[in-house]
Design a protein around this motif. Structure first.
Motif, PDB file in Angstrom:
ATOM      1  N   LEU A 207      -7.933 -13.406  -6.225  1.00 25.37           N
ATOM      2  CA  LEU A 207      -6.633 -12.744  -6.215  1.00 25.37           C
ATOM      3  C   LEU A 207      -6.422 -11.874  -4.981  1.00 25.37           C
ATOM      4  CD1 LEU A 207      -6.359 -11.545  -9.938  1.00 25.37           C
ATOM      5  CD2 LEU A 207      -5.515 -13.662  -8.932  1.00 25.37           C
ATOM      6  N   ILE A 208      -7.517 -11.518  -4.299  1.00 25.95           N
ATOM      7  CA  ILE A 208      -7.411 -10.559  -3.204  1.00 25.95           C
ATOM      8  C   ILE A 208      -6.453 -11.014  -2.107  1.00 25.95           C
ATOM      9  CG2 ILE A 208      -8.681  -9.418  -1.336  1.00 25.95           C
ATOM     10  CD1 ILE A 208     -11.045  -9.160  -3.234  1.00 25.95           C
ATOM     11  N   PRO A 209      -6.548 -12.260  -1.601  1.00 26.93           N
ATOM     12  CA  PRO A 209      -5.601 -12.663  -0.545  1.00 26.93           C
ATOM     13  C   PRO A 209      -4.144 -12.591  -0.983  1.00 26.93           C
ATOM     14  CG  PRO A 209      -7.428 -14.207  -0.688  1.00 26.93           C
ATOM     15  CD  PRO A 209      -7.529 -13.324  -1.888  1.00 26.93           C
ATOM     16  N   VAL A 210      -3.868 -13.005  -2.226  1.00 21.15           N
ATOM     17  CA  VAL A 210      -2.484 -12.975  -2.720  1.00 21.15           C
ATOM     18  C   VAL A 210      -2.010 -11.530  -2.866  1.00 21.15           C
ATOM     19  CG1 VAL A 210      -0.918 -13.677  -4.558  1.00 21.15           C
ATOM     20  CG2 VAL A 210      -2.836 -15.154  -3.922  1.00 21.15           C
ATOM     21  N   ALA A 211      -2.870 -10.682  -3.468  1.00 25.02           N
ATOM     22  CA  ALA A 211      -2.498  -9.279  -3.654  1.00 25.02           C
ATOM     23  C   ALA A 211      -2.282  -8.585  -2.319  1.00 25.02           C
ATOM     24  CB  ALA A 211      -3.586  -8.566  -4.460  1.00 25.02           C
ATOM     25  N   LEU A 212      -3.124  -8.895  -1.352  1.00 23.76           N
ATOM     26  CA  LEU A 212      -2.966  -8.309  -0.021  1.00 23.76           C
ATOM     27  C   LEU A 212      -1.667  -8.809   0.617  1.00 23.76           C
ATOM     28  CD1 LEU A 212      -4.237  -6.524   2.133  1.00 23.76           C
ATOM     29  CD2 LEU A 212      -5.452  -8.531   3.001  1.00 23.76           C
ATOM     30  N   GLY A 213      -1.371 -10.094   0.441  1.00 24.01           N
ATOM     31  CA  GLY A 213      -0.115 -10.635   0.961  1.00 24.01           C
ATOM     32  C   GLY A 213       1.091  -9.954   0.340  1.00 24.01           C
ATOM     33  N   VAL A 214       1.043  -9.712  -0.970  1.00 24.13           N
ATOM     34  CA  VAL A 214       2.144  -9.018  -1.649  1.00 24.13           C
ATOM     35  C   VAL A 214       2.294  -7.610  -1.100  1.00 24.13           C
ATOM     36  CG1 VAL A 214       2.924  -8.082  -3.862  1.00 24.13           C
ATOM     37  CG2 VAL A 214       1.970 -10.390  -3.752  1.00 24.13           C
ATOM     38  N   ALA A 215       1.155  -6.910  -0.909  1.00 19.44           N
ATOM     39  CA  ALA A 215       1.202  -5.535  -0.396  1.00 19.44           C
ATOM     40  C   ALA A 215       1.817  -5.492   1.001  1.00 19.44           C
ATOM     41  CB  ALA A 215      -0.201  -4.936  -0.375  1.00 19.44           C
ATOM     42  N   VAL A 216       1.442  -6.456   1.842  1.00 20.49           N
ATOM     43  CA  VAL A 216       1.967  -6.488   3.209  1.00 20.49           C
ATOM     44  C   VAL A 216       3.448  -6.873   3.206  1.00 20.49           C
ATOM     45  CG1 VAL A 216       1.840  -7.672   5.430  1.00 20.49           C
ATOM     46  CG2 VAL A 216      -0.259  -6.959   4.283  1.00 20.49           C
ATOM     47  N   LEU A 217       3.793  -7.952   2.498  1.00 19.46           N
ATOM     48  CA  LEU A 217       5.170  -8.450   2.512  1.00 19.46           C
ATOM     49  C   LEU A 217       6.138  -7.489   1.816  1.00 19.46           C
ATOM     50  CD1 LEU A 217       4.576 -12.233   1.721  1.00 19.46           C
ATOM     51  CD2 LEU A 217       5.459 -11.279   3.864  1.00 19.46           C
ATOM     52  N   SER A 218       5.676  -6.853   0.728  1.00 16.23           N
ATOM     53  CA  SER A 218       6.578  -6.020  -0.067  1.00 16.23           C
ATOM     54  C   SER A 218       6.596  -4.563   0.363  1.00 16.23           C
ATOM     55  CB  SER A 218       6.201  -6.095  -1.551  1.00 16.23           C
ATOM     56  OG  SER A 218       6.368  -7.397  -2.054  1.00 16.23           O
ATOM     57  N   THR A 219       5.573  -4.117   1.085  1.00 15.80           N
ATOM     58  CA  THR A 219       5.489  -2.695   1.404  1.00 15.80           C
ATOM     59  C   THR A 219       5.252  -2.443   2.885  1.00 15.80           C
ATOM     60  OG1 THR A 219       4.613  -2.245  -0.811  1.00 15.80           O
ATOM     61  CG2 THR A 219       4.327  -0.527   0.837  1.00 15.80           C
ATOM     62  N   ALA A 220       4.083  -2.818   3.394  1.00 16.65           N
ATOM     63  CA  ALA A 220       3.691  -2.405   4.746  1.00 16.65           C
ATOM     64  C   ALA A 220       4.634  -2.951   5.820  1.00 16.65           C
ATOM     65  CB  ALA A 220       2.255  -2.845   5.025  1.00 16.65           C
ATOM     66  N   LEU A 221       4.900  -4.272   5.815  1.00 14.68           N
ATOM     67  CA  LEU A 221       5.741  -4.871   6.846  1.00 14.68           C
ATOM     68  C   LEU A 221       7.202  -4.420   6.738  1.00 14.68           C
ATOM     69  CD1 LEU A 221       6.186  -6.811   9.203  1.00 14.68           C
ATOM     70  CD2 LEU A 221       6.436  -8.669   7.538  1.00 14.68           C
ATOM     71  N   PRO A 222       7.851  -4.549   5.567  1.00 14.44           N
ATOM     72  CA  PRO A 222       9.265  -4.154   5.517  1.00 14.44           C
ATOM     73  C   PRO A 222       9.475  -2.673   5.760  1.00 14.44           C
ATOM     74  CG  PRO A 222       8.458  -4.676   3.321  1.00 14.44           C
ATOM     75  CD  PRO A 222       7.415  -5.132   4.284  1.00 14.44           C
ATOM     76  N   TYR A 223       8.558  -1.838   5.248  1.00 13.81           N
ATOM     77  CA  TYR A 223       8.730  -0.402   5.461  1.00 13.81           C
ATOM     78  C   TYR A 223       8.701  -0.094   6.951  1.00 13.81           C
ATOM     79  CZ  TYR A 223       8.442   4.571   4.647  1.00 13.81           C
ATOM     80  OH  TYR A 223       8.716   5.900   4.637  1.00 13.81           O
ATOM     81  N   SER A 224       7.760  -0.693   7.671  1.00 11.88           N
ATOM     82  CA  SER A 224       7.650  -0.453   9.112  1.00 11.88           C
ATOM     83  C   SER A 224       8.899  -0.948   9.844  1.00 11.88           C
ATOM     84  CB  SER A 224       6.410  -1.156   9.671  1.00 11.88           C
ATOM     85  OG  SER A 224       5.235  -0.702   9.037  1.00 11.88           O
ATOM     86  N   LEU A 225       9.360  -2.158   9.503  1.00  5.82           N
ATOM     87  CA  LEU A 225      10.546  -2.706  10.160  1.00  5.82           C
ATOM     88  C   LEU A 225      11.794  -1.881   9.862  1.00  5.82           C
ATOM     89  CD1 LEU A 225      10.017  -6.553   9.622  1.00  5.82           C
ATOM     90  CD2 LEU A 225       9.558  -5.209  11.687  1.00  5.82           C
ATOM     91  N   GLU A 226      11.918  -1.419   8.621  1.00  2.09           N
ATOM     92  CA  GLU A 226      13.084  -0.627   8.242  1.00  2.09           C
ATOM     93  C   GLU A 226      13.084   0.718   8.958  1.00  2.09           C
ATOM     94  OE1 GLU A 226      12.620  -0.743   4.039  1.00  2.09           O
ATOM     95  OE2 GLU A 226      13.736  -2.618   3.822  1.00  2.09           O
ATOM     96  N   MET A 227      11.888   1.323   9.126  1.00  2.00           N
ATOM     97  CA  MET A 227      11.816   2.580   9.857  1.00  2.00           C
ATOM     98  C   MET A 227      12.245   2.392  11.313  1.00  2.00           C
ATOM     99  SD  MET A 227      10.960   5.232   8.066  1.00  2.00           S
ATOM    100  CE  MET A 227      12.035   4.586   6.790  1.00  2.00           C
ATOM    101  N   ILE A 228      11.839   1.278  11.925  1.00  2.63           N
ATOM    102  CA  ILE A 228      12.249   0.989  13.308  1.00  2.63           C
ATOM    103  C   ILE A 228      13.763   0.779  13.366  1.00  2.63           C
ATOM    104  CG2 ILE A 228      12.066  -0.672  15.199  1.00  2.63           C
ATOM    105  CD1 ILE A 228       9.180  -1.224  14.239  1.00  2.63           C
ATOM    106  N   ALA A 229      14.301   0.018  12.402  1.00  8.43           N
ATOM    107  CA  ALA A 229      15.744  -0.241  12.384  1.00  8.43           C
ATOM    108  C   ALA A 229      16.535   1.050  12.203  1.00  8.43           C
ATOM    109  CB  ALA A 229      16.075  -1.233  11.268  1.00  8.43           C
ATOM    110  N   LEU A 230      16.035   1.948  11.350  1.00 10.25           N
ATOM    111  CA  LEU A 230      16.736   3.208  11.086  1.00 10.25           C
ATOM    112  C   LEU A 230      16.890   4.048  12.352  1.00 10.25           C
ATOM    113  CD1 LEU A 230      15.614   4.766   7.672  1.00 10.25           C
ATOM    114  CD2 LEU A 230      17.943   4.499   8.541  1.00 10.25           C
ATOM    115  N   THR A 231      15.919   3.957  13.248  1.00 16.25           N
ATOM    116  CA  THR A 231      15.983   4.753  14.478  1.00 16.25           C
ATOM    117  C   THR A 231      16.911   4.136  15.514  1.00 16.25           C
ATOM    118  OG1 THR A 231      14.085   3.617  15.492  1.00 16.25           O
ATOM    119  CG2 THR A 231      13.610   5.530  14.102  1.00 16.25           C
ATOM    120  N   ARG A 232      17.406   2.928  15.243  1.00 16.64           N
ATOM    121  CA  ARG A 232      18.214   2.219  16.229  1.00 16.64           C
ATOM    122  C   ARG A 232      19.624   1.884  15.753  1.00 16.64           C
ATOM    123  NH1 ARG A 232      13.023   1.306  17.357  1.00 16.64           N
ATOM    124  NH2 ARG A 232      12.403   0.818  19.515  1.00 16.64           N
ATOM    125  N   MET A 233      19.997   2.378  14.571  1.00 17.85           N
ATOM    126  CA  MET A 233      21.349   2.132  14.086  1.00 17.85           C
ATOM    127  C   MET A 233      21.788   3.314  13.231  1.00 17.85           C
ATOM    128  SD  MET A 233      21.039  -0.608  10.909  1.00 17.85           S
ATOM    129  CE  MET A 233      20.510  -1.959  11.933  1.00 17.85           C
TER     130      MET A 233
END
Length: 294
Positions: A207-233
């Motif tokens: 389950l580890i690869p799937v759980a890690l993928g969920v954590a990255v896709l649902s939290t780490a990656l979008p949160y980082s991208l949204e923070m970058i977008a917030l500073t530019r719009m």
């Protein structure tokens, strides 16, 4: 009036980042459903939050910030709301199509946006959102929508509203470092529920690869991208674009989970999207809240 290519690029980049972030969140939710047969929605929520907290602690290192007793209380409320939002949303999508669950959950931030409604336009958005809900739940029941799942999604919306209100206060001093502590608190809160439901199944290395993928896709990656977008719009533009998320969720459910919706359900989701976008455009500017991690 001529628009320079550099201006177009400056607009296109944050919009593209935000669209990628929304797609990432909903793809992560679709991937999380593959964990449900093994560890249930409870275990999947716990695994996501555990992995996400580890990633965010390592990246953001919140121990470097100094928190007062008052700010820690705000962070605690923020973490509890975040945990409840994630848990109830995953409980919802066990039996509710992803797009409908996201639309129902969106009533939380919509309620916050309209909390101090005074103008006629605000009541138009309220009426439109209520119309969407009135179309969504009865038509959904006619098409096999589980009422319990819908109530879980509305509960997630209540937690999302609490998340926004607590996040504005908690994040005022330490910004994104608050998010790392909030995810850790959410993980501590939900992990016992996941363990109680799934037991030793949560320790399966498969389950580890799937759980890690969920954590990255649902939290780490979008949160980082949204923070970058917030500073530019502008914040208002950000909120308006975020209103598209129910549609992105519906498309993700269709592509990855083969969840088809009726015409009435699409119209209901569209009504909630328009209400949310309209409320964002017509309300007075507010300080940016921390971005939610569905």
């Amino acid at each position: 009036m001529n628009v320079r290519p550099s201006d177009l690029r400056s607009i296109a980049l944050p919009v593209a980042l935000l669209l990628i972030a929304m797609a990432s969140v909903q793809t992560g939710a679709s991937l999380a459903k593959s964990l449900f047969p093994v560890v249930g929605a409870q275990g999947a929520t716990a695994l996501r939050l555990i992995f996400a907290s580890v990633l965010m602690l390592l990246i953001l290192r919140p121990w470097r910030a100094t928190f007062t007793a008052n700010s820690l209380r705000s962070v605690l409320l923020y973490g509890v709301a975040l945990g409840g939002m994630n848990f109830l949303f995953y409980m919802s999508i066990r039996t509710t199509p992803l797009g409908i669950a996201v639309a129902l959950e969106f009533t939380g931030p919509l309620a916050v946006a309209l909390m101090h409604s005074r103008r006629l336009a605000d009541f138009v958005w309220i009426a439109l959102a209520v119309t969407g809900l009135a179309l969504l739940i009865p038509s959904g029941q006619a098409h096999g929508l589980d009422l319990t799942g819908a109530l879980y999604a509305l509960g997630a919306g209540v937690c999302w509203a609490g998340y926004i209100l607590a996040g504005q206060k908690a994040g005022a001093d330490h910004g994104v470092q608050t998010a790392a502590l909030g995810v850790l608190i959410a993980a501590i809160l939900i992990a016992p529920i996941g363990v109680a439901h799934a037991g030793s199944a949560m320790l399966d290395p498969v389950l580890i690869p799937v759980a890690l993928g969920v954590a990255v896709l649902s939290t780490a990656l979008p949160y980082s991208l949204e923070m970058i977008a917030l500073t530019r719009m502008p914040v208002r533009t950000f909120g308006t674009l975020m209103s598209m998320e129910p549609a992105v969720g519906a498309l993700s459910g269709l592509i990855f989970l083969h969840e088809s919706l009726s015409l009435t359900q699409w119209l209901a989701i569209s009504a909630i999207i328009v209400a949310s976008a309209g409320a964002t455009l017509t309300t007075r500017p507010e300080p940016a809240a921390l971005v939610p991690c569905d």
